[in-house]
Design an enzyme around this catalytic site. Structure first.
Site, PDB file in Angstrom:
ATOM      1  N   SER A   1      55.435   7.089  18.012  1.00  0.00           N
ATOM      2  CA  SER A   1      54.349   6.404  18.713  1.00  0.00           C
ATOM      3  C   SER A   1      54.507   4.896  18.794  1.00  0.00           C
ATOM      4  CB  SER A   1      53.010   6.734  18.048  1.00  0.00           C
ATOM      5  OG  SER A   1      53.036   6.383  16.678  1.00  0.00           O
TER       6      SER A   1
ATOM      7  N   LYS B   1      49.953   2.831  22.970  1.00  0.00           N
ATOM      8  CA  LYS B   1      48.613   2.314  23.264  1.00  0.00           C
ATOM      9  C   LYS B   1      48.445   1.862  24.713  1.00  0.00           C
ATOM     10  CE  LYS B   1      46.690   2.722  19.174  1.00  0.00           C
ATOM     11  NZ  LYS B   1      45.522   3.605  18.958  1.00  0.00           N
TER      12      LYS B   1
ATOM     13  N   GLU C   1      38.644  -3.179  19.570  1.00  0.00           N
ATOM     14  CA  GLU C   1      38.893  -3.232  18.137  1.00  0.00           C
ATOM     15  C   GLU C   1      40.374  -2.956  17.908  1.00  0.00           C
ATOM     16  OE1 GLU C   1      39.781   0.635  18.902  1.00  0.00           O
ATOM     17  OE2 GLU C   1      38.024  -0.396  19.683  1.00  0.00           O
TER      18      GLU C   1
END
Length: 390
Positions: free
Chosen positions: A375, A88, A110
């Site tokens: 990830s 991220k 969010e």
């Protein structure tokens, strides 16, 4: 073909389906992004922070014991080793620098699993922004440690109590906030979803994953992989891996969605089980009933608990460039344990879905060369796994 086109479409998917109050916000964002992406200073600054702050490039690790167990050759793209523990931060660093260039003063976002929220809070603090994170009440309960991390980093976590109290509803509240406070607020969206230009912006910032992986696999193996595998919720880590290989037709793409409890009404597999619709400002595959009402979703992995997917994934499915499959909660937990026990790497529950799917590849084609996008790391999910097994 240039994707997306000038109107933000990937084939028939994407676009801007928003009220007039949002049109100006999106146009301002689009103009700013296309201006700064050509600015050498902007590019240099992103490269600096990705390298010196986030920890790029991430390794492409040969998972020897896992490979032996499966009978295929598996490399892990180690996004879990980045600062904050997931992919991220690639996107949040890029967008916070864009916000700085746009002279905004406040960041909103969010989050579902909390990793995007943590990454947003991290970069907001780094650059001195005020930061509010919208998070569904159900996800707050499941991800208490990530909530604490966001607060520790100086962000305000805003509980969302409407709807299913998960990621979909957090997106709704973030959009309402943005419309009200657009003059000084930047909405830092976390995946390749939403109206144009967000799917393009997030894809561009996450494509560093695939660019590095392509260089690394050629250096290690002297050829491209047979398969690229990644989990898909909104789809940012998968698009980040897939996109730089788009023209390499011999490389097969496999996106793995959340099958939830294994029942048709309790999943988050919008590509496999959804239909074409509009949600959060763009056209894509959506989990909806026959009247077009958005269905509630479920996944043991909070980051996959979302009823639609990014439009570029929808386009890949439509043209047959990628194949999408589902893995249910129990199988994901098996994937979690498999990597933990064989490689000493505890994965997040999101990529654990993709890890389990390696078994299906092994059944079909032994000796395949596979790159899997790991990830995120599993610290945030240990309590979920502990409760599930008790």
């Amino acid at each position: 073909m240039k994707l997306p086109d000038k109107k933000g479409y990937f084939g028939e998917f994407g676009g801007k389906f928003v009220p007039e109050t949002l049109c100006w916000c999106l146009k301002e964002l689009e103009n700013a992004y296309f201006r700064v992406k050509k600015d050498k200073r902007f590019v240099k600054e992103i490269d600096f922070y990705l390298r010196e702050y986030a920890g790029r490039p991430t390794p492409l690790y040969f998972a020897k014991r896992l490979s032996k167990y499966l009978g295929i050759k598996v490399y892990l793209k180690r996004e879990d080793l980045l600062h904050t523990g997931a992919h991220k931060i690639n996107n949040t660093l890029g967008q916070v620098l864009l916000a700085k260039y746009m002279d905004k003063r406040r960041i909103i976002a969010e989050t579902g699993a909390g990793q995007h929220g943590v990454a947003t809070a991290t970069v907001a603090t780094l650059f001195g922004f005020k930061c509010d994170i919208y998070m569904g009440e159900e996800d707050i309960k499941r991800q208490k440690m990530n909530v604490f991390r966001m607060k520790t980093l100086g962000a305000r976590v805003c509980p969302v109590r409407s709807g299913s109290k998960t990621l979909k509803d957090a997106c709704n509240e973030a959009i309402r906030d943005w419309v009200t406070n657009v003059k000084d607020t930047y909405y830092l969206l976390g995946s390749v979803v939403g109206p144009h230009p967000y799917p393009l912006i997030v894809r561009d910032f996450q494509s560093v994953i695939g660019r590095e992986a392509k260089y690394q696999i050629l250096k290690k193996e002297g050829r491209l992989p047979d398969y690229l595998v990644a989990c898909v919720g909104g789809g940012s880590n998968a698009i980040g891996l897939f996109h730089p290989f788009f023209k390499d037709k011999k490389v097969k793409f496999i996106g793995v969605e959340a099958g939830g409890l294994g029942l048709s009404s309790f999943n988050a597999a919008s590509l496999v089980k959804g239909s074409i619709g509009i949600l959060h400002g763009a056209k894509s595959f959506v989990l909806q009933d026959k009247f077009g009402q958005i269905e509630n979703t479920h996944s043991v992995a909070p980051g996959l608990d979302y009823p639609r997917v990014g439009p570029e994934h929808a386009f890949y499915k439509k043209i047959g460039r990628a194949m999408y499959a589902t893995v249910n909660d129990n199988q994901a937990l098996e994937g979690f344990k498999l990597l933990s026990e064989l490689e000493g790497i505890i994965p997040a529950l999101e990529p654990a879905h993709a890890i389990y799917y390696l078994k299906e590849i092994a059944k079909r084609k032994k000796n395949s060369l596979v790159i899997l996008c790991l990830s995120g790391r599993g610290d945030k999910d240990l309590e979920i796994v502990r409760k599930w097994g008790s």
